[in-house]
Motif scaffolding. Structure first.
Motif, short mmCIF file in Angstrom:
data_model
loop_
_atom_site.label_atom_id
_atom_site.label_comp_id
_atom_site.label_asym_id
_atom_site.label_seq_id
_atom_site.Cartn_x
_atom_site.Cartn_y
_atom_site.Cartn_z
N ALA A 20 10.34 14.19 -8.98
CA ALA A 20 10.24 13.90 -7.55
C ALA A 20 9.19 12.80 -7.36
O ALA A 20 8.20 12.75 -8.08
N PRO A 21 9.42 11.90 -6.42
CA PRO A 21 8.45 10.82 -6.22
C PRO A 21 7.11 11.38 -5.74
O PRO A 21 7.06 12.20 -4.84
N THR A 22 6.04 10.92 -6.39
CA THR A 22 4.70 11.37 -6.00
C THR A 22 4.04 10.35 -5.09
O THR A 22 3.03 10.64 -4.49
N ASP A 23 4.60 9.15 -5.02
CA ASP A 23 4.06 8.11 -4.17
C ASP A 23 4.60 8.29 -2.76
O ASP A 23 5.81 8.26 -2.55
N THR A 24 3.70 8.49 -1.81
CA THR A 24 4.11 8.61 -0.42
C THR A 24 3.95 7.25 0.26
O THR A 24 3.30 6.35 -0.26
N VAL A 25 4.52 7.13 1.43
CA VAL A 25 4.40 5.89 2.21
C VAL A 25 2.92 5.60 2.46
O VAL A 25 2.46 4.47 2.28
N GLU A 26 2.17 6.62 2.83
CA GLU A 26 0.75 6.44 3.13
C GLU A 26 -0.04 6.03 1.90
O GLU A 26 -0.89 5.13 1.96
N SER A 27 0.22 6.67 0.75
CA SER A 27 -0.52 6.32 -0.46
C SER A 27 -0.16 4.92 -0.94
O SER A 27 -1.03 4.19 -1.44
N LEU A 28 1.09 4.53 -0.78
CA LEU A 28 1.49 3.18 -1.17
C LEU A 28 0.90 2.13 -0.25
O LEU A 28 0.46 1.07 -0.70
N ALA A 29 0.88 2.40 1.04
CA ALA A 29 0.30 1.45 1.99
C ALA A 29 -1.19 1.26 1.74
O ALA A 29 -1.72 0.17 1.97
N ALA A 30 -1.85 2.29 1.25
CA ALA A 30 -3.28 2.22 0.97
C ALA A 30 -3.59 1.59 -0.38
O ALA A 30 -4.74 1.25 -0.65
#
Length: 80
Positions: A20-30
């Motif tokens: 499952a992807p562990t990268d969230t939109v918020e973590s990627l944007a940061a």
């Protein structure tokens, strides 16, 4: 007993050999370096990374570029 949809998704993805992807939109944007890396990977081989991760990458890119956006308010619209 109800099984949560996220649990089902994790079980299905694990059975398919994908995590499952562990990268969230918020973590990627940061994290612009990780975002840049994943954007290149999605461009090169979208099928390998999958829709969920590449969609999160696209949304994080949009958020970094557009921010939260400026809501439309009729009072600030130009008068003719």
């Amino acid at each position: 007993m109800k099984i949560f949809p996220a649990l089902i998704l994790n079980v299905v993805l694990t059975a398919c050999g994908q995590s499952a992807p562990t990268d969230t939109v918020e973590s990627l944007a940061a994290n612009p370096e990780r975002l840049k890396e994943l954007r290149a990977q999605c461009k090169a081989d979208h099928a390998k990374l999958g829709d969920a991760l590449c969609n999160a990458v696209a949304e994080a890119t949009r958020k970094r570029f557009m921010g939260n956006g400026t809501p439309y308010t009729p009072e600030s619209a130009p008068k003719n």
